[in-house]
Design an enzyme around this catalytic site. Structure first.
Site, mmCIF file in Angstrom:
data_model
loop_
_atom_site.group_PDB
_atom_site.id
_atom_site.type_symbol
_atom_site.label_atom_id
_atom_site.label_comp_id
_atom_site.label_asym_id
_atom_site.label_seq_id
_atom_site.Cartn_x
_atom_site.Cartn_y
_atom_site.Cartn_z
ATOM 1 N N LYS A 1 0.750 -1.139 -0.031
ATOM 2 C CA LYS A 1 0.096 -0.138 -0.034
ATOM 3 C C LYS A 1 0.836 1.262 -0.159
ATOM 4 O O LYS A 1 0.609 2.385 -0.557
ATOM 5 C CB LYS A 1 -0.855 -0.179 1.106
ATOM 6 C CG LYS A 1 -1.527 1.317 1.467
ATOM 7 C CD LYS A 1 -2.780 0.842 2.452
ATOM 8 C CE LYS A 1 -2.244 1.143 4.057
ATOM 9 N NZ LYS A 1 -3.297 1.108 5.066
ATOM 10 N N ASP A 2 2.116 1.285 0.721
ATOM 11 C CA ASP A 2 2.723 2.413 0.707
ATOM 12 C C ASP A 2 3.788 2.440 -0.393
ATOM 13 O O ASP A 2 4.739 3.506 -0.267
ATOM 14 C CB ASP A 2 3.803 2.481 2.129
ATOM 15 C CG ASP A 2 2.801 2.500 3.196
ATOM 16 O OD1 ASP A 2 1.537 3.032 3.202
ATOM 17 O OD2 ASP A 2 2.958 1.769 4.266
ATOM 18 N N THR B 1 -8.322 9.144 11.917
ATOM 19 C CA THR B 1 -7.796 8.614 10.830
ATOM 20 C C THR B 1 -6.842 9.754 9.956
ATOM 21 O O THR B 1 -7.391 10.697 10.036
ATOM 22 C CB THR B 1 -8.605 7.912 9.953
ATOM 23 O OG1 THR B 1 -7.873 7.409 8.553
ATOM 24 C CG2 THR B 1 -9.766 8.844 9.413
ATOM 25 N N SER C 1 -6.321 9.334 6.917
ATOM 26 C CA SER C 1 -6.345 8.919 5.563
ATOM 27 C C SER C 1 -7.275 9.599 4.833
ATOM 28 O O SER C 1 -8.629 9.514 5.188
ATOM 29 C CB SER C 1 -6.560 7.252 5.452
ATOM 30 O OG SER C 1 -7.093 7.019 4.242
ATOM 31 N N ARG D 1 -10.389 7.489 3.503
ATOM 32 C CA ARG D 1 -11.155 6.948 4.649
ATOM 33 C C ARG D 1 -12.199 7.872 5.032
ATOM 34 O O ARG D 1 -13.248 7.796 4.964
ATOM 35 C CB ARG D 1 -10.392 6.258 6.004
ATOM 36 C CG ARG D 1 -9.749 5.006 5.614
ATOM 37 C CD ARG D 1 -8.837 4.702 6.864
ATOM 38 N NE ARG D 1 -8.289 3.492 6.615
ATOM 39 C CZ ARG D 1 -7.024 3.203 6.944
ATOM 40 N NH1 ARG D 1 -6.320 4.180 7.681
ATOM 41 N NH2 ARG D 1 -6.494 2.087 6.806
ATOM 42 N N GLY E 1 1.263 8.644 14.076
ATOM 43 C CA GLY E 1 2.207 7.667 15.012
ATOM 44 C C GLY E 1 1.973 6.353 14.425
ATOM 45 O O GLY E 1 1.003 5.864 13.716
ATOM 46 N N ASN E 2 2.735 5.188 15.030
ATOM 47 C CA ASN E 2 2.715 4.007 14.706
ATOM 48 C C ASN E 2 1.246 3.587 15.493
ATOM 49 O O ASN E 2 0.780 4.034 16.373
ATOM 50 C CB ASN E 2 3.958 3.191 14.632
ATOM 51 C CG ASN E 2 4.100 3.289 16.369
ATOM 52 O OD1 ASN E 2 3.132 3.150 17.166
ATOM 53 N ND2 ASN E 2 5.508 3.241 16.630
ATOM 54 N N THR F 1 0.965 3.620 19.124
ATOM 55 C CA THR F 1 0.876 5.129 19.589
ATOM 56 C C THR F 1 -0.667 5.416 19.415
ATOM 57 O O THR F 1 -1.218 6.079 20.161
ATOM 58 C CB THR F 1 1.838 5.881 18.860
ATOM 59 O OG1 THR F 1 3.312 5.456 18.637
ATOM 60 C CG2 THR F 1 1.931 7.447 19.122
HETATM 61 N N1 LIG Z 1 0.431 3.877 5.851
HETATM 62 C C1 LIG Z 1 0.243 3.069 6.897
HETATM 63 C C2 LIG Z 1 0.113 1.486 6.826
HETATM 64 N N2 LIG Z 1 0.764 1.214 5.683
HETATM 65 C C3 LIG Z 1 0.301 -0.310 5.729
HETATM 66 C C4 LIG Z 1 -0.613 -0.445 6.879
HETATM 67 C C5 LIG Z 1 -1.192 -1.546 7.409
HETATM 68 C C6 LIG Z 1 -0.868 -3.008 6.619
HETATM 69 C C7 LIG Z 1 -1.498 -2.926 5.126
HETATM 70 O O1 LIG Z 1 -2.471 -2.050 4.938
HETATM 71 O O2 LIG Z 1 -1.005 -3.642 4.435
HETATM 72 C C8 LIG Z 1 -0.737 1.003 7.439
HETATM 73 C C9 LIG Z 1 -1.478 1.189 8.833
HETATM 74 C C10 LIG Z 1 -2.920 1.483 8.424
HETATM 75 O O3 LIG Z 1 -3.364 1.851 7.310
HETATM 76 O O4 LIG Z 1 -3.609 1.275 9.446
#
Ligand SMILES: NCc1[nH]cc(CCC(=O)O)c1CC(=O)O
Length: 627
Positions: A128-129, A175, A177, A180, A198-199, A202
């Site tokens: 996703k990233d 969130t 995002s 979302r 945060g992670n 967090t």
């Molecule tokens: N950018 C953050 C990110 N990148 C991947 C994940 C979760 C794992 C995934 O989606 O594969 C997350 C956290 C989230 O969106 O809650």
């Protein structure tokens, strides 16, 4: 870091100077491999070599990298797999809303530098990233089997809500995002959305802090599950309320372009189904020119199709392939037929037309499971009658009829082929049986070796059960066939893409389902969905968002807990009217069960001056329920 790992998790080194000695691989498959001729053993060309995996220093990244390490150790006994953790720009910038700072390589750039200078041999990412285009010198080495791609609602500890529908107006959802926020504003205009950074740990701490304003968070289910935090998932939030991000839930491994060793080693991890699905999703995003910070959601569904000329066979001749392309569900819209909402799941379950042979035998096509109250999709689809008998001449192209096998085994329940000796020791699943099983559950022998077992299904035909070494999940493909599992895959792939304005007032959605025979076909599907989205009004929504980001971006104030603005300051006018945009209110009403009229076809909704969608043979495009 180590103290907060999930229980029973092996220790994770944080730098390359701190590698523990790995225990000898204990995978039953590697032992099996050592005793079976023709399968990989510790004498493969990379035995004794070291392979370094780079990743972010976050706990989720480390856990995902551990998954990759474990898989590699099973497949490549004798290799030492190291892990090297790094911090990226995305980890460092904690005070600015993510969608406002440009650059799609937020989480990947530093790692790619390490990859290109040889410090690491591969990078383990959340797909996703990963930007849809790789920098020169880098390529995608493999995509692993996907975890649940959905988003999850995580409610603050002690609060009674079990879903977004139950939350009172004004509840604050954390969130960062835009995808979302945009989609959920559309369905839940009464909720408030606030940034949370945060992670994962967090974020959960911020949520549970009794003094914080958050009622709940929306997070990816996959991240929570991989961190053993599945118990924090209150409920899943999925389509049609929220379409997940492109690539969500999948692990992608990036390697140096042309690095044959990495292609062999990492390529052995590829899950073709996940790879095909995410190729379609990523190509859609690429054509939309979006990164991980655009309000684009998606959903894919892949149904494997087994055809003669499949596993173990040479690829089909171009002529056979062309004919195969013609074999599919040819549909067109009947403008006078009533519009019936159909879910993406149903799209894949569309009944297949009978081949003349089947028809002659009086065989019934497999019928899709029907939901009570939902009219079968055929009610508003018309097969293109006249040419069907010719087109669907399965015999003339050596193609078997197609059925929907059980996704995990391909074997109908109760079939004599279900025998424990044919269970893959890695996945615990049945080895794929090819070719398939027609609607009448007949099967015939395949050329190309393997065990042939008589089928008593219909008292006719035989079924091909591949011996263990042909298992698609077998460890490390032999270096003689690097990066390829020698399988010819065919699948029906359905891709839904959606773009929503940050305010939730404008949205466009498009679903296309098509028979695919190669990864390139999947990418074409993604590009076609993107084009439909752009022409259907998505361009205006993205342009408007771009303006908004420019205006609010650049600030470095602490954004945590701040409400995400609906529109850019001063940009109060909505995006240019989008032809298939559906106002939030009517969409919300539809989602609540007043679906009448919402299942508008993109074709029907377009003005005659705008382009007309021409369905190709084998394509289905329907609007899901509640949209
Ligand atoms: N950018 C953050 C990110 N990148 C991947 C994940 C979760 C794992 C995934 O989606 O594969 C997350 C956290 C989230 O969106 O809650």
């Amino acid at each position: 870091m180590i103290s907060s790992l999930p229980p029973n998790h092996p220790p994770i080194p944080s730098t390359s100077t701190n590698f523990p000695t790995r225990p000898p691989p204990s995978c039953p498959m590697s032992q099996l491999a050592a005793t079976r001729p023709g399968s990989p053993t510790a004498t493969h060309p990379y035995a004794g070599q070291t392979f370094t995996l780079g990743t972010r220093n976050s706990k989720l990244a480390m856990v995902q990298t551990e998954i990759v390490r474990r898989e590699l150790e099973q497949r490549w006994p004798g290799c030492e797999i190291r892990i090297f953790g790094m911090t990226t720009l995305g980890d460092n910038v904690q005070t600015q809303p993510l969608y406002t700072f440009g650059g799609k390589a937020l989480w990947t750039k530093e790692l790619e530098v390490a990859l290109l200078c040889g410090q690491v041999d591969a990078i383990v990412h959340s797909l996703k990233d990963v930007p849809t285009e790789f920098p020169p010198g880098c390529e995608l080495g493999a995509v692993l089997e996907r975890e649940d791609p959905s988003d999850a609602l995580v409610v603050k500890e002690g609060l009674p809500y079990t879903s977004l529908d139950e939350m009172p107006e004004g509840s604050v959802i954390g969130t960062s995002s835009v995808r979302r926020v945009a989609q959920l504003r559309r369905k839940y205009p009464g909720l408030k959305f606030a940034d949370v950074r945060g992670n994962l740990g967090t974020r959960l701490k911020k949520l549970d802090d009794p003094t914080s304003s958050y009622t709940a968070l929306i997070l990816a289910s996959a991240g929570l599950l991989r961190l053993n935090l599945g118990h924090r998932i209150t409920s899943s939030v999925s389509s049609p309320a929220l379409y997940h991000a492109v690539g969500q839930g999948a692990i992608g491994v990036e390697i140096r372009e042309g690095d044959q060793r990495a292609r062999d080693v990492i390529g052995s991890l590829e899950c073709w189904k996940t790879s095909w699905r995410t190729r379609a999703e990523r190509m859609m995003l690429r054509v939309l020119e979006g990164g991980c910070s655009v309000p684009v959601g998606c959903e894919t569904k892949l149904t494997e199709v087994f055809v003669k000329g499949g596993e173990g066979d040479a690829p089909l001749s171009p002529r056979a392939q062309k004919k195969l392309d013609l074999h599919g569900v040819r549909v067109e819209r009947d403008p006078n037929a009533p519009r019936v909402p159909v879910s993406p799941e149903q799209v894949n379950d569309l009944p297949l037309p009978l081949s003349p042979r089947s028809a002659a035998l009086g065989l019934a096509p497999s019928s899709p499971p029907q939901q009570p109250g939902v009219v079968p999709p055929t009610a508003h689809l018309t097969a293109n009658g006249a040419s069907v008998p010719k087109q669907y001449s399965a015999e003339s192209i050596g193609l078997l009829d197609i059925a929907e096998p059980d996704d995990t085994t391909g074997i109908p329940a109760g079939h004599p082929a279900v025998n424990p000796s044919h269970v893959c020791p890695i996945t615990g699943r049945m080895l794929p049986v090819a070719p398939l099983v027609s609607p009448s559950r007949r099967a015939v022998a395949l050329p190309g070796g393997g065990e042939h077992v008589s089928s008593s299904l219909n008292g006719s035909g035989t079924i091909h059960i591949p011996p263990l070494h042909e298992c698609a999940h077998r460890p490390g493909r032999t270096p003689s066939c690097p990066g390829s599992d020698n399988l010819t895959h065919h699948a029906t792939l359905s891709l839904t893409g959606t773009i929503t304005s940050l305010s939730g007032t404008h949205a466009v959605l498009y679903t296309l389902s098509r028979r695919c025979h190669s990864p390139e076909d999947c990418e074409q599907l993604g590009a076609d969905v993107a084009r439909e989205l752009i022409e259907g009004g998505g361009k205006e929504i993205l342009t408007e968002l771009g303006r908004h980001v420019k205006e609010v971006g650049g600030g470095d104030e602490q954004h945590d807990g701040k409400e995400i603005p609906v529109e850019a300051p001063g940009a109060s006018s909505p995006p240019a009217v989008c032809p298939v945009g559906i106002p939030a209110a009517s969409a919300a009403a539809a989602a609540n069960g007043h679906a009448g009229g919402v299942a508008k076809s993109p074709v029907a909704s377009k003005s005659p001056q705008s382009h007309r969608t021409v369905f190709r043979e084998g394509e289905v495009c329907l609007r899901p329920v509640g949209w």
